[in-house]
Every structure is written in C-alpha cells, then in structure tokens.
Design an enzyme around this catalytic site. Structure first.
Site, PDB file in Angstrom:
ATOM      1  N   ARG A  81       0.853  -1.181   0.000  1.00  0.00           N
ATOM      2  CA  ARG A  81       0.000   0.000   0.000  1.00  0.00           C
ATOM      3  C   ARG A  81       0.898   1.243   0.000  1.00  0.00           C
ATOM      4  O   ARG A  81       2.006   1.216   0.548  1.00  0.00           O
ATOM      5  CB  ARG A  81      -0.895   0.029   1.252  1.00  0.00           C
ATOM      6  CG  ARG A  81      -2.051  -0.966   1.207  1.00  0.00           C
ATOM      7  CD  ARG A  81      -3.146  -0.525   0.221  1.00  0.00           C
ATOM      8  NE  ARG A  81      -4.241  -1.463   0.143  1.00  0.00           N
ATOM      9  CZ  ARG A  81      -4.390  -2.401  -0.812  1.00  0.00           C
ATOM     10  NH1 ARG A  81      -3.484  -2.523  -1.753  1.00  0.00           N
ATOM     11  NH2 ARG A  81      -5.441  -3.178  -0.832  1.00  0.00           N
TER      12      ARG A  81
ATOM     13  N   HIS B  25      -0.988   1.091 -10.180  1.00  0.00           N
ATOM     14  CA  HIS B  25      -1.720   0.056  -9.428  1.00  0.00           C
ATOM     15  C   HIS B  25      -2.257  -1.013 -10.387  1.00  0.00           C
ATOM     16  O   HIS B  25      -3.474  -1.217 -10.489  1.00  0.00           O
ATOM     17  CB  HIS B  25      -2.869   0.677  -8.606  1.00  0.00           C
ATOM     18  CG  HIS B  25      -3.289  -0.201  -7.442  1.00  0.00           C
ATOM     19  ND1 HIS B  25      -3.755   0.308  -6.251  1.00  0.00           N
ATOM     20  CD2 HIS B  25      -3.302  -1.552  -7.301  1.00  0.00           C
ATOM     21  CE1 HIS B  25      -4.053  -0.690  -5.432  1.00  0.00           C
ATOM     22  NE2 HIS B  25      -3.780  -1.834  -6.050  1.00  0.00           N
TER      23      HIS B  25
HETATM   24  P1  NDP Z   1      -1.771 -10.393   4.336  1.00  0.00           P
HETATM   25  O1  NDP Z   1      -2.409  -9.079   4.077  1.00  0.00           O
HETATM   26  O2  NDP Z   1      -2.585 -11.464   4.934  1.00  0.00           O
HETATM   27  O3  NDP Z   1      -0.437 -10.155   5.185  1.00  0.00           O
HETATM   28  C1  NDP Z   1       0.024 -11.023   6.112  1.00  0.00           C
HETATM   29  C2  NDP Z   1       1.525 -11.118   6.162  1.00  0.00           C
HETATM   30  O4  NDP Z   1       2.108  -9.898   6.632  1.00  0.00           O
HETATM   31  C3  NDP Z   1       1.869 -12.203   7.154  1.00  0.00           C
HETATM   32  O5  NDP Z   1       3.019 -12.909   6.755  1.00  0.00           O
HETATM   33  C4  NDP Z   1       2.141 -11.402   8.426  1.00  0.00           C
HETATM   34  O6  NDP Z   1       2.973 -12.055   9.356  1.00  0.00           O
HETATM   35  C5  NDP Z   1       2.837 -10.186   7.838  1.00  0.00           C
HETATM   36  N1  NDP Z   1       2.742  -9.052   8.764  1.00  0.00           N
HETATM   37  C6  NDP Z   1       1.640  -8.361   9.115  1.00  0.00           C
HETATM   38  N2  NDP Z   1       1.935  -7.411  10.020  1.00  0.00           N
HETATM   39  C7  NDP Z   1       3.275  -7.511  10.238  1.00  0.00           C
HETATM   40  C8  NDP Z   1       4.186  -6.832  11.080  1.00  0.00           C
HETATM   41  N3  NDP Z   1       3.778  -5.831  11.890  1.00  0.00           N
HETATM   42  N4  NDP Z   1       5.488  -7.193  11.064  1.00  0.00           N
HETATM   43  C9  NDP Z   1       5.905  -8.220  10.275  1.00  0.00           C
HETATM   44  N5  NDP Z   1       5.087  -8.915   9.444  1.00  0.00           N
HETATM   45  C10 NDP Z   1       3.794  -8.563   9.439  1.00  0.00           C
HETATM   46  O7  NDP Z   1      -1.059 -10.943   3.039  1.00  0.00           O
HETATM   47  P2  NDP Z   1      -1.444 -11.116   1.520  1.00  0.00           P
HETATM   48  O8  NDP Z   1      -0.273 -11.865   1.021  1.00  0.00           O
HETATM   49  O9  NDP Z   1      -2.810 -11.633   1.336  1.00  0.00           O
HETATM   50  O10 NDP Z   1      -1.471  -9.646   0.937  1.00  0.00           O
HETATM   51  C11 NDP Z   1      -0.442  -8.740   1.152  1.00  0.00           C
HETATM   52  C12 NDP Z   1      -0.852  -7.330   0.828  1.00  0.00           C
HETATM   53  O11 NDP Z   1      -0.590  -7.064  -0.537  1.00  0.00           O
HETATM   54  C13 NDP Z   1      -2.333  -6.982   1.011  1.00  0.00           C
HETATM   55  O12 NDP Z   1      -2.629  -6.670   2.339  1.00  0.00           O
HETATM   56  C14 NDP Z   1      -2.489  -5.792   0.084  1.00  0.00           C
HETATM   57  O13 NDP Z   1      -2.271  -4.608   0.807  1.00  0.00           O
HETATM   58  C15 NDP Z   1      -1.394  -5.969  -0.943  1.00  0.00           C
HETATM   59  N6  NDP Z   1      -1.914  -6.261  -2.276  1.00  0.00           N
HETATM   60  C16 NDP Z   1      -1.639  -5.382  -3.291  1.00  0.00           C
HETATM   61  C17 NDP Z   1      -2.097  -5.599  -4.569  1.00  0.00           C
HETATM   62  C18 NDP Z   1      -1.767  -4.650  -5.671  1.00  0.00           C
HETATM   63  O14 NDP Z   1      -2.516  -4.596  -6.644  1.00  0.00           O
HETATM   64  N7  NDP Z   1      -0.662  -3.940  -5.604  1.00  0.00           N
HETATM   65  C19 NDP Z   1      -2.936  -6.754  -4.886  1.00  0.00           C
HETATM   66  C20 NDP Z   1      -3.108  -7.660  -3.772  1.00  0.00           C
HETATM   67  C21 NDP Z   1      -2.624  -7.404  -2.518  1.00  0.00           C
HETATM   68  P3  NDP Z   1       2.493 -13.439  10.041  1.00  0.00           P
HETATM   69  O15 NDP Z   1       2.666 -14.477   8.959  1.00  0.00           O
HETATM   70  O16 NDP Z   1       3.425 -13.635  11.171  1.00  0.00           O
HETATM   71  O17 NDP Z   1       1.050 -13.246  10.441  1.00  0.00           O
END
Ligand code: NDP
Length: 309
Positions: A224, A272
């Site tokens: 993001r 995006h």
């Molecule tokens: P998630 O949104 O479910 O993210 C979870 C991962 O992030 C987990 O591995 C989690 O760790 C880690 N995490 C969360 N908070 C922290 C922290 N404070 N410190 C360290 N690690 C952290 O993952 P997705 O793979 O589903 O999606 C990732 C992101 O990609 C989405 O949230 C979205 O914002 C973005 N996205 C962008 C797109 C685009 O078009 N550019 C399209 C799709 C997604 P743990 O495993 O320990 O829980």
C-alpha cells in the site's frame, strides 16, 4: 436475503454476472441501488464507498473481494460482523506472482539503469549476477506474499521473508518481528513489500529501513502507498544509498500530476496494475463462503480486526 455488491476491481457488472452464474437465484443488489436495506444480509466489496455500510440492520457478513482490507477496517460505519477475505489458492495469485517476478528481474538485471543509459545514448555494461547469488527479501508472507516468495525461490534467488511471528517455510529463510527486521534488511539486495497496511506497518519503508538495506539496494512496493515515507524514499535514492524503486501503490490514486514521484529518475511508477480481480475465477470461492454463512458454519479466512489483517 440479498447480497449488496459495491464497485471494485474486475468491474461491478462482471462481478454481478459471475456471482449470479455461480449462485442462480442469488438476489444481488448493486450499490447504490440497494432497494430495501433490511433485505441485505451480506455485502461484498473492495474499498467501501462512503455510506455503503450504514443502515444495514440484517447484515451478518462482509466479504472482502480484495486482499487488502485496510480501507474497510478504517470505515467509520464498519459494523461488528465477521469479515472474510475471498482468499487466494495455495499457488498464490498468478498475476501477483508475475508482477513480483517481473519487477525483481528488472532490478536484478538493472533494467532501470539501462533505460537511463539509453536516454543518454550511453553503452554501459553492468555485471551480470546469477540469480543464485542475488538476495531478495519479501516483507509479508501472507497468501500472496508467500506464493510470490516461492516463485522467486524457484527462479533461483536466495529468498528471505519477514513476518510477525516466527515459523518455517520451505526454501525461504524467515526473519520475524521488529528484532529480526534489521538483519533481514541487511541481507536483502532487492526488497519487495507485500505487507498489509496496519497501524504497525504504516510508514515502515522509512529512512531507518532504507539505511539498513545494503548500499545499492532496490525497493519494490506492491503493498500500500502508506507503507512508504515518500520524502525518506526520495532522500535515500538521491543520496545513492538506494539504487532504484518501483511503486505500484500510492496514498492517493491516481497519483496526482504534480507528485515528485512521477519524474524522479530512479522511480518507476506503475498505476496500481499488479493484478486484476477475475470475477469468474473468484465467484466459486464467494459461493462457498456464502454457503457456509447461510448454513451457520464458522467462516474460514476471517480478518482479525485487532491485528489489522
Ligand atoms: P496479508 O495481508 O494477509 O499479510 C500477512 C503477512 O504480513 C503475514 O506474513 C504477516 O505475518 C505479515 N505481517 C503483518 N503485520 C506484520 C508486522 N507488523 N510485522 C511483520 N510482518 C507482518 O497478506 P497477503 O499476502 O494476502 O497480501 C499482502 C498485501 O498485498 C495486502 O494486504 C495488500 O495490501 C497488498 N496487495 C496489493 C495488490 C496490488 O494490486 N498492488 C494486490 C493484492 C494485494 P504473520 O505471517 O506472522 O502473520
């Protein structure tokens, strides 16, 4: 019982058609044509339009069609009902895998550098490094991040991931928590951000983070826009500490015409376009979520509001 659908990536009419094809008889209302709001028990959305979550007395389930739920969780009208993400298959999202590999390859083989050299009409040669000698770091190993990291590992890169809680993942070195961040960054020549936007991760790509990366590192932001402190990124690029950056997401989209990011020689701006949701592919997953909900079964892949993802 009716499902309220709000416009999101994939096109609202395509979504409507795909949902009705997967669930014949489903009463789908397309925002803002809600009809009687007391009929609506499910809402399916990306970022909610203002007011879409208001006055839905029978709402029992929110389905996030997008992976990122940050805009939804910030909505002042968000009711206290379960939020479920449509989720991605175990092999990840094909388009996100492609986008990650594409940009890592671009930086790995210095394409931004060659594009600048071409502008100057200059014949330069950068050393060609095999992928097995290149260290790539992926911040966030959620369903999308983990699959993308595995694709990078399969392409031969030395891949590490940074997560919140320690765990293991085949072929990927894991670093976790704030205490693991600097060691993760110090070994990452190309860093890809795939974290969710939460209060903890907002502004995480900042001066301290960039300083902890090796000199000449590149950064790819697919998470993001608010993950990046823009002034810190520009300073790190201008000082030469960072070589290049690719940004696919921005706090304000479309990116305003007067943003310095547009014309910075070391920044690639992508509008995006990392992925597009394909309603016909995702509709069967939405159908399963709805079937569980209407049968009273507990939802899978629930968003944890306190955690923020
Ligand atoms: P998630 O949104 O479910 O993210 C979870 C991962 O992030 C987990 O591995 C989690 O760790 C880690 N995490 C969360 N908070 C922290 C922290 N404070 N410190 C360290 N690690 C952290 O993952 P997705 O793979 O589903 O999606 C990732 C992101 O990609 C989405 O949230 C979205 O914002 C973005 N996205 C962008 C797109 C685009 O078009 N550019 C399209 C799709 C997604 P743990 O495993 O320990 O829980």
């Amino acid at each position: 019982m009716a499902l309220l659908l709000t416009p999101t990536s994939g096109g609202v009419q395509d979504w409507r058609q795909a949902l009705v094809a997967a669930m014949p008889g489903l009463d789908v209302r397309v925002w803002p044509e809600t009809g009687n709001r007391a009929d609506i028990d499910i809402i399916a959305l990306g970022a909610p339009p203002a007011g879409a979550l208001r006055d839905l007395p029978k709402l029992g389930l929110i389905i996030s069609l997008t992976a990122g739920t940050d805009a939804l969780l910030r909505d002042p009208d968000l009711p206290a009902v379960p939020i479920v993400r449509v989720g991605v298959p175990p092999a990840g999202d094909t388009m996100m895998n492609e986008t990650t590999l594409l940009h890592v390859m671009r930086h790995h083989r210095y394409l931004p550098d060659y594009a600048r050299a071409q502008q100057r009409g200059e014949w330069i040669k950068r050393p060609i490094t095999p992928s097995r000698e290149r260290k790539v770091g992926v911040m966030g190993l959620g369903p999308i991040g983990l699959a993308a990291a595995k694709v990078l590992a399969a392409a031969g890169f030395q891949v590490a991931g940074w997560v919140r809680r320690p765990r293991s993942a085949d072929g990927i070195e894991i670093f976790s928590g704030r205490e693991g961040l600097n060691a993760f960054l110090a070994r990452s020549e190309i860093v890809v951000n795939l974290l969710p936007l939460t209060p903890e991760t907002r502004g995480i790509l900042n001066a301290a983070t960039f300083k902890a990366l090796p000199v000449g590192a590149s950064m790819i932001n697919l998470g993001r826009g608010e993950h990046v402190v823009e002034a810190d990124l520009i300073a790190a690029l201008d000082s030469g500490h960072l070589a290049d950056a690719t940004l696919d997401v921005f706090p304000v989209e479309p990116l305003p015409g007067d943003s310095p990011l547009w014309r910075h020689p070391k920044i690639t701006v992508m509008p995006h376009v990392a992925r597009r949701l394909v309603p016909t592919e995702l509709a069967p997953r939405v159908r399963d979520i709805i079937a569980d909900f209407r049968a009273g079964r507990p939802p899978a892949q629930m968003v944890d509001r306190a955690r923020g993802y």
